[in-house]
Design an enzyme around this catalytic site. Sequence first.
Site, mmCIF file in Angstrom:
data_model
loop_
_atom_site.group_PDB
_atom_site.id
_atom_site.type_symbol
_atom_site.label_atom_id
_atom_site.label_comp_id
_atom_site.label_asym_id
_atom_site.label_seq_id
_atom_site.Cartn_x
_atom_site.Cartn_y
_atom_site.Cartn_z
ATOM 1 N N THR A 28 0.955 -1.200 -0.106
ATOM 2 C CA THR A 28 -0.347 0.411 -0.384
ATOM 3 C C THR A 28 0.767 0.739 0.335
ATOM 4 O O THR A 28 2.013 1.154 0.659
ATOM 5 C CB THR A 28 -0.846 0.156 0.922
ATOM 6 O OG1 THR A 28 -1.873 -1.192 0.749
ATOM 7 C CG2 THR A 28 -1.731 1.248 1.254
ATOM 8 N N GLY A 29 0.606 2.341 -0.975
ATOM 9 C CA GLY A 29 0.771 3.615 -0.510
ATOM 10 C C GLY A 29 1.507 4.139 -1.600
ATOM 11 O O GLY A 29 0.795 3.754 -3.180
ATOM 12 N N SER A 30 1.681 5.279 -2.102
ATOM 13 C CA SER A 30 2.598 6.186 -3.132
ATOM 14 C C SER A 30 3.279 5.139 -3.634
ATOM 15 O O SER A 30 3.196 5.343 -5.324
ATOM 16 C CB SER A 30 3.264 7.210 -2.982
ATOM 17 O OG SER A 30 4.186 7.380 -1.778
ATOM 18 N N ALA A 85 8.264 0.733 2.112
ATOM 19 C CA ALA A 85 8.664 0.736 3.144
ATOM 20 C C ALA A 85 8.755 2.557 3.615
ATOM 21 O O ALA A 85 8.592 3.312 3.207
ATOM 22 C CB ALA A 85 10.364 0.439 3.617
ATOM 23 N N ASP A 86 8.429 3.260 4.551
ATOM 24 C CA ASP A 86 8.629 4.272 5.389
ATOM 25 C C ASP A 86 10.676 4.256 5.785
ATOM 26 O O ASP A 86 10.890 5.984 5.426
ATOM 27 C CB ASP A 86 8.071 4.858 6.233
ATOM 28 C CG ASP A 86 6.751 4.489 6.053
ATOM 29 O OD1 ASP A 86 6.090 5.026 5.444
ATOM 30 O OD2 ASP A 86 6.197 3.854 6.784
ATOM 31 N N GLY A 97 4.060 1.334 7.862
ATOM 32 C CA GLY A 97 2.873 1.713 8.807
ATOM 33 C C GLY A 97 2.514 3.597 8.133
ATOM 34 O O GLY A 97 1.142 4.215 8.671
ATOM 35 N N GLU A 105 -0.216 -5.787 6.288
ATOM 36 C CA GLU A 105 1.447 -5.637 5.642
ATOM 37 C C GLU A 105 1.959 -7.025 6.018
ATOM 38 O O GLU A 105 3.406 -7.793 5.282
ATOM 39 C CB GLU A 105 1.808 -4.555 5.486
ATOM 40 C CG GLU A 105 1.016 -3.234 4.662
ATOM 41 C CD GLU A 105 1.991 -2.065 4.465
ATOM 42 O OE1 GLU A 105 1.244 -1.435 3.638
ATOM 43 O OE2 GLU A 105 2.106 -1.634 5.874
ATOM 44 N N LYS A 123 14.360 6.890 1.493
ATOM 45 C CA LYS A 123 13.965 6.548 2.526
ATOM 46 C C LYS A 123 15.399 5.790 2.942
ATOM 47 O O LYS A 123 14.961 4.739 4.457
ATOM 48 C CB LYS A 123 13.096 5.172 1.944
ATOM 49 C CG LYS A 123 12.290 5.184 1.588
ATOM 50 C CD LYS A 123 10.442 6.255 2.005
ATOM 51 C CE LYS A 123 9.533 6.388 1.401
ATOM 52 N NZ LYS A 123 8.942 5.528 0.675
HETATM 53 C C1 5RP Z 1 1.798 1.458 4.104
HETATM 54 C C2 5RP Z 1 3.244 1.482 3.890
HETATM 55 C C3 5RP Z 1 3.765 2.216 2.788
HETATM 56 O O1 5RP Z 1 4.514 1.046 2.648
HETATM 57 C C4 5RP Z 1 5.038 3.307 3.196
HETATM 58 O O2 5RP Z 1 3.810 4.280 3.956
HETATM 59 C C5 5RP Z 1 5.742 3.715 2.165
HETATM 60 O O3 5RP Z 1 4.443 4.582 1.835
HETATM 61 P P1 5RP Z 1 4.681 5.707 0.160
HETATM 62 O O4 5RP Z 1 5.261 4.251 -0.623
HETATM 63 O O5 5RP Z 1 3.969 6.517 -0.081
HETATM 64 O O6 5RP Z 1 6.233 6.504 0.248
HETATM 65 O O7 5RP Z 1 3.456 0.806 4.887
HETATM 66 O O8 5RP Z 1 1.157 0.919 5.345
#
Ligand code: 5RP
Length: 240
Positions: A28-30, A85-86, A97, A105, A123
């Site tokens: 999930t995420g951008s 991941a963040d 998260g 996840e 990241k």
């Molecule tokens: C969602 C996540 C995402 O993988 C994480 O937040 C990265 O998101 P993005 O690709 O938007 O930077 O852990 O729960």
Amino acid sequence: MSIEQARSLAVREAINYILDAEVVGIGTGSTIDKLIKLLSDLRGSLSSKYFIASSLDTSLKLRELGLKVLDFRSIDSVDVYVDSADKVDTNLNLVKGGGAALTLEKILTYYSKFNVFVVDYSKLVNDLHNEFIPVDVLPQALTLLTRYLGRLGYEFSIRYSSKGRYGPVLSDVGGVIIDVKLPPNEDLVGFEKSIKSLPGVIEVGLFIGLTDVLIIGYEDRVERLRGRRLYSVYSSSRTA
Ligand code: 5RP
């Protein structure tokens, strides 16, 4: 633009893992949104595959493409899980998260035969201390739990959404997301264990020793690192 470019290069690299698998978990995420865009161009070659989404958002997007999305409760194995991941440290431990989907996840990461994380270079960090770690909490336990965390000396905040919902951010499993700072002197595994052991905690967004492959996108290139997966329910023989 440069980070967007880095992400685009990285997600392209992840496509082959998906083409090789039959049952594919998607995060999930951008960053993952970019991957889903690529899947849209490959719909023809994906018609025989089954997908599992780590969130309602991803499920809706995959269904929109006409892909076969399985009910989470019905799955009994996942060939490959692809997510972002963040933050990532030098041992390929992850903070996840940011999109509040950490519980599903983590389940997909842990039980997948193989997993691939795709990030852009922004990241990468040396270590995860002082980062805020998302924690999924049962709403009924929120007040008692946060009071206790405060008494233990943890710095934390309850996550609120900036628009679309009045009140705390709810996770895909109905929990409330709090972000807890990983103290500078606390060991990663110890922190994860002690937070996870508190009644009311559903899941902790630290993914320690779970990465098989990390794909890092830079503006002009992609790097692929093989992780040392410490916890796997399968003995994976696949190579990066
Ligand atoms: C969602 C996540 C995402 O993988 C994480 O937040 C990265 O998101 P993005 O690709 O938007 O930077 O852990 O729960």
